[in-house]
Design a protein around this motif. Structure first.
Motif, short mmCIF file in Angstrom:
data_model
loop_
_atom_site.label_atom_id
_atom_site.label_comp_id
_atom_site.label_asym_id
_atom_site.label_seq_id
_atom_site.Cartn_x
_atom_site.Cartn_y
_atom_site.Cartn_z
N TYR A 9 0.86 -1.19 0.00
CA TYR A 9 0.00 0.00 0.00
C TYR A 9 0.90 1.24 0.00
CZ TYR A 9 -3.44 -3.47 1.34
OH TYR A 9 -4.24 -4.59 1.37
N PRO A 10 1.52 1.54 -1.14
CA PRO A 10 2.51 2.62 -1.17
C PRO A 10 1.94 3.98 -0.79
CG PRO A 10 1.97 1.90 -3.39
CD PRO A 10 1.32 0.93 -2.44
N GLU A 11 0.65 4.17 -0.96
CA GLU A 11 0.07 5.48 -0.64
C GLU A 11 0.15 5.83 0.84
OE1 GLU A 11 -3.14 2.38 -0.46
OE2 GLU A 11 -1.60 2.86 -1.93
N VAL A 12 0.32 4.83 1.72
CA VAL A 12 0.43 5.12 3.16
C VAL A 12 1.88 5.21 3.63
CG1 VAL A 12 -1.79 4.02 3.63
CG2 VAL A 12 0.32 2.72 3.98
N ILE A 13 2.82 4.87 2.78
CA ILE A 13 4.24 4.89 3.15
C ILE A 13 4.73 6.34 3.18
CG2 ILE A 13 6.56 4.22 2.42
CD1 ILE A 13 4.91 1.88 3.51
N ARG A 14 5.48 6.67 4.21
CA ARG A 14 6.10 7.99 4.32
C ARG A 14 7.58 7.85 4.00
NH1 ARG A 14 4.91 10.84 9.61
NH2 ARG A 14 5.57 12.59 8.36
N VAL A 15 8.13 8.89 3.39
CA VAL A 15 9.52 8.84 2.93
C VAL A 15 10.24 10.12 3.32
CG1 VAL A 15 10.99 8.67 0.88
CG2 VAL A 15 8.88 7.33 1.01
N ALA A 16 11.49 9.96 3.75
CA ALA A 16 12.36 11.10 4.03
C ALA A 16 13.59 11.00 3.13
CB ALA A 16 12.78 11.11 5.49
N VAL A 17 13.91 12.09 2.47
CA VAL A 17 15.11 12.17 1.64
C VAL A 17 16.09 13.07 2.38
CG1 VAL A 17 16.07 12.94 -0.56
CG2 VAL A 17 13.85 11.78 -0.50
N ASN A 18 17.26 12.52 2.66
CA ASN A 18 18.28 13.25 3.43
C ASN A 18 17.68 13.82 4.72
OD1 ASN A 18 20.16 12.62 1.44
ND2 ASN A 18 19.75 14.51 0.32
N GLN A 19 16.87 13.00 5.38
CA GLN A 19 16.27 13.27 6.69
C GLN A 19 15.21 14.36 6.68
OE1 GLN A 19 19.42 13.62 9.58
NE2 GLN A 19 20.08 11.53 9.21
N GLU A 20 14.62 14.64 5.50
CA GLU A 20 13.50 15.57 5.40
C GLU A 20 12.34 14.85 4.75
OE1 GLU A 20 14.06 19.51 3.91
OE2 GLU A 20 16.11 19.58 4.63
N HIS A 21 11.18 14.87 5.40
CA HIS A 21 10.00 14.20 4.84
C HIS A 21 9.59 14.88 3.54
CE1 HIS A 21 9.00 11.20 7.86
NE2 HIS A 21 9.56 12.04 8.71
N VAL A 22 9.26 14.05 2.55
CA VAL A 22 8.88 14.56 1.23
C VAL A 22 7.62 13.85 0.75
CG1 VAL A 22 11.25 15.17 0.57
CG2 VAL A 22 10.37 12.89 0.03
N GLU A 23 6.97 14.45 -0.22
CA GLU A 23 5.79 13.85 -0.85
C GLU A 23 6.24 12.88 -1.94
OE1 GLU A 23 2.73 14.43 0.26
OE2 GLU A 23 3.53 15.80 1.77
N HIS A 24 5.33 12.01 -2.35
CA HIS A 24 5.67 10.96 -3.32
C HIS A 24 6.02 11.50 -4.70
CE1 HIS A 24 3.87 7.28 -1.06
NE2 HIS A 24 4.60 8.04 -0.27
N HIS A 25 5.55 12.69 -5.07
CA HIS A 25 5.85 13.24 -6.40
C HIS A 25 7.22 13.91 -6.45
CE1 HIS A 25 4.25 16.77 -4.26
NE2 HIS A 25 5.08 17.45 -5.04
N GLU A 26 7.88 14.05 -5.31
CA GLU A 26 9.15 14.79 -5.28
C GLU A 26 10.32 13.96 -5.80
OE1 GLU A 26 9.85 17.56 -2.10
OE2 GLU A 26 7.82 17.15 -1.35
N ALA A 27 11.30 14.66 -6.35
CA ALA A 27 12.49 14.02 -6.94
C ALA A 27 13.41 13.49 -5.85
CB ALA A 27 13.23 15.02 -7.82
N ILE A 28 14.14 12.43 -6.19
CA ILE A 28 15.13 11.88 -5.28
C ILE A 28 16.56 12.16 -5.75
CG2 ILE A 28 13.62 10.10 -4.37
CD1 ILE A 28 15.06 8.09 -6.22
N LYS A 29 16.71 12.94 -6.80
CA LYS A 29 18.04 13.26 -7.34
C LYS A 29 18.90 13.88 -6.24
CE LYS A 29 20.43 15.74 -10.94
NZ LYS A 29 20.33 16.62 -12.09
#
Length: 85
Positions: A51-71
Motif C-alpha cells: 500500500y505505497p500510498e500510506v508509506i512515508r519517505v524522508a530524503v536526506n532526513q526531510e520528509h517529502v511527498e511521493h511526487h518529489e524528486a530523489i536526485k
C-alpha cells in the motif's frame, strides 16, 4: 545513482533488514517511482510496500511527498504511517 535506504518499524520487519545500499536505475527519479521499483525486488518488498500510498519517505532526513524528486539523495528513509497521540 547509489543511495542508502533505511527502513523503519514494520517496513523493516517485512523487508528483513534495517538498511541497504542500492544502485537505482536511471529511470527511478521520484519517490513514487522508487516505491514501485522496490516492490519488484521480491516478495518481502512487495509485502512491505503493498500500500505505497500510506508509506512515508524522508530524503536526506526531510520528509517529502511521493511526487518529489530523489536526485542527489544520499539517504532515503522509508516509514509506515505514523500513529499515536
Amino acid at each position: 545513482m547509489t543511495v542508502k535506504l533505511v527502513y523503519f518499524a514494520w517496513v523493516r520487519e517485512r523487508i528483513g533488514k534495517p538498511e541497504e545500499e542500492m544502485e537505482l536505475p536511471d529511470d527511478v527519479k521520484t519517490v513514487r517511482e522508487l516505491l514501485v521499483y522496490l516492490k519488484t525486488l521480491g516478495d518481502e518488498y512487495e509485502a512491505a510496500l503493498q500500500y505505497p500510498e500510506v508509506i512515508r519517505v524522508a530524503v536526506n532526513q526531510e520528509h517529502v511527498e511521493h511526487h518529489e524528486a530523489i536526485k542527489g539523495a544520499r539517504e532515503i528513509g522509508i516509514f509506515p504511517p505514523m500513529t499515536g497521540g
